[in-house]
Design a protein around this motif. Structure first.
Motif, PDB file in Angstrom:
ATOM      1  N   VAL A  59       6.877   2.087 -15.585  1.00 29.73           N
ATOM      2  CA  VAL A  59       5.629   2.150 -13.521  1.00 29.73           C
ATOM      3  C   VAL A  59       6.422   0.433 -12.925  1.00 29.73           C
ATOM      4  O   VAL A  59       6.512   1.126 -11.742  1.00 29.73           O
ATOM      5  N   ALA A  60       6.768  -0.387 -13.561  1.00 30.58           N
ATOM      6  CA  ALA A  60       6.541  -1.696 -12.942  1.00 30.58           C
ATOM      7  C   ALA A  60       8.462  -1.562 -12.980  1.00 30.58           C
ATOM      8  O   ALA A  60       8.462  -2.287 -11.311  1.00 30.58           O
ATOM      9  N   MET A  61       9.299  -1.167 -13.350  1.00 32.27           N
ATOM     10  CA  MET A  61      10.639  -0.979 -13.137  1.00 32.27           C
ATOM     11  C   MET A  61      11.222  -0.525 -12.197  1.00 32.27           C
ATOM     12  O   MET A  61      11.891  -0.583 -11.137  1.00 32.27           O
ATOM     13  N   TRP A  62      10.162   0.540 -11.718  1.00 31.77           N
ATOM     14  CA  TRP A  62      10.857   1.867 -11.023  1.00 31.77           C
ATOM     15  C   TRP A  62       9.709   1.105  -9.475  1.00 31.77           C
ATOM     16  O   TRP A  62      10.534   1.587  -7.995  1.00 31.77           O
ATOM     17  N   ALA A  63       8.456   0.114  -9.048  1.00 28.86           N
ATOM     18  CA  ALA A  63       8.134  -0.815  -8.035  1.00 28.86           C
ATOM     19  C   ALA A  63       9.604  -1.363  -7.552  1.00 28.86           C
ATOM     20  O   ALA A  63       9.749  -1.886  -6.239  1.00 28.86           O
ATOM     21  N   ALA A  64      10.048  -1.708  -8.471  1.00 32.70           N
ATOM     22  CA  ALA A  64      11.233  -3.314  -8.407  1.00 32.70           C
ATOM     23  C   ALA A  64      12.110  -2.295  -7.959  1.00 32.70           C
ATOM     24  O   ALA A  64      12.827  -2.438  -6.666  1.00 32.70           O
TER      25      ALA A  64
ATOM     26  N   ALA B 219      -3.885   7.625 -11.671  1.00 35.22           N
ATOM     27  CA  ALA B 219      -5.687   8.441 -13.235  1.00 35.22           C
ATOM     28  C   ALA B 219      -5.730   6.774 -13.424  1.00 35.22           C
ATOM     29  O   ALA B 219      -7.406   6.505 -14.309  1.00 35.22           O
ATOM     30  N   TRP B 220      -4.707   6.011 -14.011  1.00 35.24           N
ATOM     31  CA  TRP B 220      -5.390   4.802 -15.312  1.00 35.24           C
ATOM     32  C   TRP B 220      -5.265   3.280 -13.482  1.00 35.24           C
ATOM     33  O   TRP B 220      -6.044   2.405 -13.828  1.00 35.24           O
ATOM     34  N   GLY B 221      -5.188   3.882 -12.133  1.00 36.79           N
ATOM     35  CA  GLY B 221      -5.672   2.519 -11.282  1.00 36.79           C
ATOM     36  C   GLY B 221      -4.528   1.534 -11.152  1.00 36.79           C
ATOM     37  O   GLY B 221      -4.584   0.469 -10.728  1.00 36.79           O
ATOM     38  N   VAL B 222      -2.977   1.983 -11.491  1.00 34.37           N
ATOM     39  CA  VAL B 222      -2.429   1.107 -11.461  1.00 34.37           C
ATOM     40  C   VAL B 222      -1.971   0.532 -10.121  1.00 34.37           C
ATOM     41  O   VAL B 222      -1.960   1.067  -9.405  1.00 34.37           O
TER      42      VAL B 222
ATOM     43  N   ILE C  85       3.308   5.949  -2.973  1.00 34.42           N
ATOM     44  CA  ILE C  85       4.382   6.222  -3.665  1.00 34.42           C
ATOM     45  C   ILE C  85       4.074   6.238  -5.129  1.00 34.42           C
ATOM     46  O   ILE C  85       5.102   7.342  -5.752  1.00 34.42           O
ATOM     47  N   ILE C  86       4.889   5.311  -5.540  1.00 38.39           N
ATOM     48  CA  ILE C  86       4.330   5.774  -6.831  1.00 38.39           C
ATOM     49  C   ILE C  86       2.881   6.998  -8.036  1.00 38.39           C
ATOM     50  O   ILE C  86       2.721   7.260  -8.968  1.00 38.39           O
ATOM     51  N   HIS C  87       1.786   6.130  -6.998  1.00 37.03           N
ATOM     52  CA  HIS C  87       0.859   7.174  -7.353  1.00 37.03           C
ATOM     53  C   HIS C  87       0.745   8.412  -7.414  1.00 37.03           C
ATOM     54  O   HIS C  87       0.127   9.755  -8.444  1.00 37.03           O
ATOM     55  N   ARG C  88       1.580   9.201  -5.909  1.00 40.28           N
ATOM     56  CA  ARG C  88       2.580  10.318  -6.039  1.00 40.28           C
ATOM     57  C   ARG C  88       3.182  11.121  -7.235  1.00 40.28           C
ATOM     58  O   ARG C  88       2.969  11.909  -7.173  1.00 40.28           O
ATOM     59  N   GLY C  89       4.832   9.541  -7.706  1.00 44.81           N
ATOM     60  CA  GLY C  89       5.349  10.162  -8.315  1.00 44.81           C
ATOM     61  C   GLY C  89       5.239  10.670  -9.488  1.00 44.81           C
ATOM     62  O   GLY C  89       5.311  10.943 -10.711  1.00 44.81           O
TER      63      GLY C  89
ATOM     64  N   ALA D 216       1.409  -1.107  -0.130  1.00 48.08           N
ATOM     65  CA  ALA D 216       0.339  -0.206   0.263  1.00 48.08           C
ATOM     66  C   ALA D 216       0.570   1.087   0.357  1.00 48.08           C
ATOM     67  O   ALA D 216       0.365   1.988  -0.226  1.00 48.08           O
ATOM     68  N   GLU D 217       1.833   0.985   0.738  1.00 46.44           N
ATOM     69  CA  GLU D 217       2.872   2.261   0.890  1.00 46.44           C
ATOM     70  C   GLU D 217       3.487   2.860  -0.484  1.00 46.44           C
ATOM     71  O   GLU D 217       3.222   3.790  -1.122  1.00 46.44           O
ATOM     72  N   MET D 218       3.945   1.177  -0.684  1.00 39.75           N
ATOM     73  CA  MET D 218       4.566   1.263  -2.722  1.00 39.75           C
ATOM     74  C   MET D 218       3.651   2.291  -3.600  1.00 39.75           C
ATOM     75  O   MET D 218       3.995   2.816  -4.186  1.00 39.75           O
TER      76      MET D 218
END
Length: 138
Positions: A63-68, A22-25, A12-16, A7-9
């Motif tokens: 976005v997936a790479m940023w999550a990694a 907006a896409w609901g990733v 972070i991604i939705h803010r960044g 949830a925190e990650m």
């Protein structure tokens, strides 16, 4: 360094990357340099032929790479995409899409990654992405 919760990650991604919000990733999993993110089905993201568009798939891969990366940096990473090679292998369909990103090599200045995208519920890879990120020191 503690990995943030999913949830925190995701926050972070939705803010960044507000477009990801907006896409609901959704961040499905992220640990040890591997992350899975999900793009829910949205008619707005479809192209002619009733399949998810290339720009949406490329954004999801990024976005997936940023999550990694966030999974190995304690949720603090300001690295930026330097290059991305995208191979569209087959249509991803009109439903949800999963992207699995993996850090291949993490150096002091560059990070190399590999991302596979597929329609949710399918094992067939729709898109293969290789990417390089420039590390930005905090």
């Amino acid at each position: 360094m503690q990995t943030p919760s999913l949830a925190e990650m995701q926050a972070i991604i939705h803010r960044g990357v507000p477009l990801a919000g907006a896409w609901g990733v959704e961040v499905i999993s992220a640990a040890d340099g591997v992350a899975v993110v999900r793009l829910p089905a949205q008619p707005l993201l479809l192209r002619p032929g009733n399949t998810v568009s290339g720009p949406a798939l490329m954004g999801l891969a990024d976005v997936a790479m940023w999550a990694a990366l966030l999974s190995v940096t304690g949720g603090k990473d300001e690295s930026v995409t330097s290059s991305m090679t995208v191979n569209f292998l087959r249509p991803a369909g009109s439903g949800p899409v999963l992207a699995e990103a993996r850090i291949v090599k993490r150096g002091r200045r560059m990070v190399f990654g590999d991302i596979m995208l597929r329609a949710e519920g399918s094992d067939a890879i729709a898109v293969h992405v290789t990417t390089t990120w420039a590390v930005i020191a905090p």
